[in-house]
Design a protein around this motif. Structure first.
Motif, short mmCIF file in Angstrom:
data_model
loop_
_atom_site.label_atom_id
_atom_site.label_comp_id
_atom_site.label_asym_id
_atom_site.label_seq_id
_atom_site.Cartn_x
_atom_site.Cartn_y
_atom_site.Cartn_z
N ALA A 133 -1.58 2.77 4.47
CA ALA A 133 -0.27 3.31 4.79
C ALA A 133 0.30 4.02 3.56
O ALA A 133 0.08 3.61 2.43
CB ALA A 133 0.67 2.19 5.22
N ALA A 160 4.08 5.32 2.33
CA ALA A 160 5.51 5.26 2.64
C ALA A 160 6.31 6.04 1.61
O ALA A 160 6.00 6.01 0.42
CB ALA A 160 5.99 3.81 2.67
N VAL A 199 10.04 6.04 0.23
CA VAL A 199 11.18 5.12 0.24
C VAL A 199 12.30 5.66 -0.66
O VAL A 199 12.05 6.05 -1.80
CB VAL A 199 10.75 3.72 -0.28
CG1 VAL A 199 11.91 2.74 -0.21
CG2 VAL A 199 9.55 3.20 0.50
N VAL A 235 2.80 -2.77 1.68
CA VAL A 235 3.85 -1.75 1.59
C VAL A 235 5.18 -2.33 2.03
O VAL A 235 6.21 -2.15 1.37
CB VAL A 235 3.48 -0.49 2.40
CG1 VAL A 235 4.67 0.44 2.57
CG2 VAL A 235 2.31 0.24 1.73
N ILE A 251 8.62 -2.71 -0.11
CA ILE A 251 9.88 -2.13 0.35
C ILE A 251 10.98 -3.19 0.37
O ILE A 251 12.11 -2.93 -0.07
CB ILE A 251 9.71 -1.47 1.73
CG1 ILE A 251 8.83 -0.23 1.62
CG2 ILE A 251 11.08 -1.12 2.34
CD1 ILE A 251 8.37 0.34 2.95
N VAL A 281 13.17 4.82 4.98
CA VAL A 281 11.71 4.70 4.86
C VAL A 281 11.03 5.61 5.88
O VAL A 281 11.42 5.64 7.05
CB VAL A 281 11.25 3.24 5.13
CG1 VAL A 281 9.74 3.13 5.04
CG2 VAL A 281 11.93 2.27 4.20
N LYS A 282 10.02 6.35 5.41
CA LYS A 282 9.12 7.09 6.29
C LYS A 282 7.73 6.55 6.02
O LYS A 282 7.34 6.38 4.86
CB LYS A 282 9.14 8.59 5.99
CG LYS A 282 10.38 9.28 6.44
CD LYS A 282 10.24 10.79 6.46
CE LYS A 282 9.93 11.38 5.13
NZ LYS A 282 9.95 12.86 5.11
N ILE A 283 6.98 6.28 7.09
CA ILE A 283 5.63 5.73 6.93
C ILE A 283 4.61 6.60 7.66
O ILE A 283 4.81 6.95 8.82
CB ILE A 283 5.55 4.28 7.46
CG1 ILE A 283 6.48 3.38 6.64
CG2 ILE A 283 4.12 3.76 7.43
CD1 ILE A 283 6.59 1.97 7.17
N ASP A 322 0.81 6.07 8.64
CA ASP A 322 -0.22 5.03 8.71
C ASP A 322 -1.39 5.59 9.49
O ASP A 322 -1.45 5.49 10.70
CB ASP A 322 0.36 3.78 9.38
CG ASP A 322 -0.58 2.59 9.33
OD1 ASP A 322 -1.61 2.66 8.63
OD2 ASP A 322 -0.28 1.59 10.00
#
Length: 117
Positions: free
Chosen positions: A2, A4, A6, A53, A57, A76-78, A80
């Motif tokens: 993943a 992310a 943040v 992750v 966070i 947050v953008k993830i 994955d």
């Protein structure tokens, strides 16, 4: 793996400067297991297993409270991806390859935009 992005924003700090909080959060990230991270001018990129992750966070979100903030807003953008290995570096290299037309990533991020404002 993943990836992310943040952004943690302490609120109620009494100052518009947040660099002390950002520095403290970077120290918190050093203690996190199973991740790699990169500070950018607007956020932090974290890479690792989804569980690691999320753990990082949560620690980042808590850090400003421990430093006296009264309120914290975390975005947050993830990404994955599970069909093949991925990383921030690989994603940037893929774009550079397409821009150069060579299929070989030889440019770095600043070369993608040689005239940043």
């Amino acid at each position: 793996m993943a990836i992310a992005e943040v952004t943690v924003i302490p609120i109620g700090t009494g100052s518009t400067s947040l660099s002390d909080y950002v520095a403290q959060m970077q120290k918190v990230l050093k203690t996190q297991k199973g991740i790699t991270y990169e500070l950018t001018s607007m956020s932090t990129i974290i890479e690792g297993s989804l569980d690691d992750v999320f753990t990082a966070i949560a620690a980042l979100h808590e850090a400003p409270f421990l430093s006296g903030a009264k309120r914290v807003s975390t975005s947050v953008k993830i990404d994955d991806r599970r069909d093949k290995p991925s990383s921030s570096r690989q994603k940037l290299r893929s774009v550079a390859d397409k821009l150069s037309g060579t299929g070989i990533g030889t440019r770095n991020v600043t070369e993608l935009n040689p005239n940043p404002s």
